[in-house]
Scaffold this motif. Structure first.
Motif, short mmCIF file in Angstrom:
data_model
loop_
_atom_site.label_atom_id
_atom_site.label_comp_id
_atom_site.label_asym_id
_atom_site.label_seq_id
_atom_site.Cartn_x
_atom_site.Cartn_y
_atom_site.Cartn_z
N GLU A 133 1.08 -1.19 -0.03
CA GLU A 133 -0.07 -0.01 -0.08
C GLU A 133 0.85 1.22 -0.12
O GLU A 133 0.36 2.22 -0.71
CB GLU A 133 -0.88 -0.03 1.06
CG GLU A 133 -2.14 -0.86 1.18
CD GLU A 133 -2.98 -0.61 -0.15
OE1 GLU A 133 -3.35 0.55 -0.55
OE2 GLU A 133 -3.19 -1.53 -1.00
N LYS A 159 2.33 1.70 -3.50
CA LYS A 159 1.21 2.20 -4.47
C LYS A 159 0.98 3.76 -4.10
O LYS A 159 0.81 4.30 -5.09
CB LYS A 159 -0.19 1.48 -4.16
CG LYS A 159 -0.32 0.20 -4.68
CD LYS A 159 -0.58 0.16 -6.18
CE LYS A 159 -0.74 -1.12 -6.64
NZ LYS A 159 -0.96 -1.11 -8.25
N ASP A 160 0.83 4.21 -2.93
CA ASP A 160 0.73 5.53 -2.68
C ASP A 160 1.96 6.43 -3.23
O ASP A 160 1.78 7.41 -3.85
CB ASP A 160 0.55 5.81 -0.89
CG ASP A 160 0.30 7.24 -0.65
OD1 ASP A 160 -0.55 7.85 -1.20
OD2 ASP A 160 1.18 7.84 0.03
N ASN A 197 1.35 6.68 -6.92
CA ASN A 197 0.58 7.59 -7.41
C ASN A 197 0.91 9.21 -7.17
O ASN A 197 0.91 9.93 -7.99
CB ASN A 197 -0.55 7.56 -6.24
CG ASN A 197 -1.62 6.12 -6.52
OD1 ASN A 197 -1.42 5.78 -7.90
ND2 ASN A 197 -2.22 5.43 -5.77
N TRP A 212 2.14 0.07 -11.07
CA TRP A 212 1.22 1.09 -12.04
C TRP A 212 0.22 1.88 -11.25
O TRP A 212 -0.26 1.15 -10.27
CB TRP A 212 0.38 0.12 -13.03
CG TRP A 212 1.60 -0.80 -13.86
CD1 TRP A 212 1.84 -1.92 -13.74
CD2 TRP A 212 2.26 -0.16 -14.75
NE1 TRP A 212 2.54 -2.52 -14.58
CE2 TRP A 212 2.96 -1.34 -15.36
CE3 TRP A 212 2.50 0.86 -15.52
CZ2 TRP A 212 4.02 -1.33 -16.32
CZ3 TRP A 212 3.44 1.12 -16.46
CH2 TRP A 212 4.23 -0.22 -16.69
N GLY A 237 -3.03 4.09 -9.84
CA GLY A 237 -4.28 3.97 -10.09
C GLY A 237 -5.10 2.81 -9.81
O GLY A 237 -4.40 1.59 -9.51
N HIS A 238 -6.30 2.32 -10.60
CA HIS A 238 -6.90 1.35 -10.49
C HIS A 238 -6.44 0.32 -11.57
O HIS A 238 -5.89 0.84 -12.52
CB HIS A 238 -8.53 1.60 -10.55
CG HIS A 238 -8.92 2.17 -9.26
ND1 HIS A 238 -9.04 1.77 -7.98
CD2 HIS A 238 -9.35 3.43 -9.25
CE1 HIS A 238 -9.50 2.62 -7.21
NE2 HIS A 238 -9.65 3.79 -7.94
N GLU A 239 -6.78 -1.11 -11.68
CA GLU A 239 -6.41 -1.74 -12.60
C GLU A 239 -7.00 -1.27 -14.12
O GLU A 239 -6.25 -1.46 -15.04
CB GLU A 239 -6.82 -3.16 -12.26
CG GLU A 239 -6.06 -4.02 -11.52
CD GLU A 239 -6.39 -5.49 -11.62
OE1 GLU A 239 -6.52 -5.91 -12.73
OE2 GLU A 239 -6.12 -6.09 -10.57
N ASP A 240 -8.08 -0.86 -14.21
CA ASP A 240 -8.67 -0.29 -15.45
C ASP A 240 -8.06 0.76 -16.00
O ASP A 240 -8.24 1.30 -16.85
CB ASP A 240 -10.20 -0.27 -15.54
CG ASP A 240 -10.62 0.73 -14.47
OD1 ASP A 240 -9.85 1.11 -13.43
OD2 ASP A 240 -11.81 1.38 -14.45
N GLU A 241 -7.15 1.64 -15.19
CA GLU A 241 -6.49 2.66 -15.57
C GLU A 241 -5.03 2.55 -16.07
O GLU A 241 -4.57 3.27 -16.48
CB GLU A 241 -6.23 3.77 -14.31
CG GLU A 241 -7.71 4.20 -14.01
CD GLU A 241 -7.53 4.91 -12.55
OE1 GLU A 241 -8.15 6.08 -12.67
OE2 GLU A 241 -6.84 4.68 -11.60
N ARG A 242 -4.58 1.24 -15.93
CA ARG A 242 -3.22 0.76 -16.24
C ARG A 242 -3.02 0.66 -17.78
O ARG A 242 -4.19 0.51 -18.49
CB ARG A 242 -2.79 -0.24 -15.56
CG ARG A 242 -3.02 -0.83 -14.15
CD ARG A 242 -2.39 -1.73 -13.57
NE ARG A 242 -2.60 -3.01 -14.35
CZ ARG A 242 -2.38 -4.15 -13.82
NH1 ARG A 242 -1.42 -4.40 -12.79
NH2 ARG A 242 -2.73 -5.38 -14.53
#
Length: 119
Positions: free
Chosen positions: A10, A13-14, A17, A92, A94-99
């Protein structure tokens, strides 16, 4: 996954971002984890080129000096990581759909880490 691994994931990921917000040309982050627990990160462009500078995060041993951002083992090795890498991968934002799509992620990863890179 252990609680400490989830916390580390986490936190990475932060950082990823925040990195891409500061570096608009970065689409992801290359991460190299060393045997001491420190992590080197750098933003990566859509062409697999570095964006910004490499940053070291001390997650392992005690740091060498009070104001030092890296551990004593990294201070002694003077930035040489050969033979000390225990994990390397792309992160990567964001969310998976933003990769980026899978082919582009593989292309970028191979530009950064070499032809052996897989997800």
């Amino acid at each position: 996954m252990e609680k400490s691994d989830l916390f580390k994931e986490e936190a990475l990921k932060d950082i990823c971002n925040r990195l891409v917000l500061k570096q608009p040309d970065a689409v992801g982050m290359a991460m190299i984890e060393l045997d001491c627990g420190c992590i080197d990160i750098c933003g990566v462009s859509i062409w697999g080129e570095p964006v910004g500078s490499i940053k070291t995060i001390a997650l392992g041993q005690e740091t060498g000096e009070e104001d030092s951002p890296i551990c004593s083992q990294c201070l002694e090795s003077k930035g040489r990581v050969s033979g000390r890498i225990v994990n390397q991968r792309m992160i990567w934002p964001g969310h998976e759909d933003e990769r980026p799509d899978r082919d582009l992620r593989i292309f970028i990863g191979r530009r950064v880490f070499g032809d052996h890179y897989t997800e």
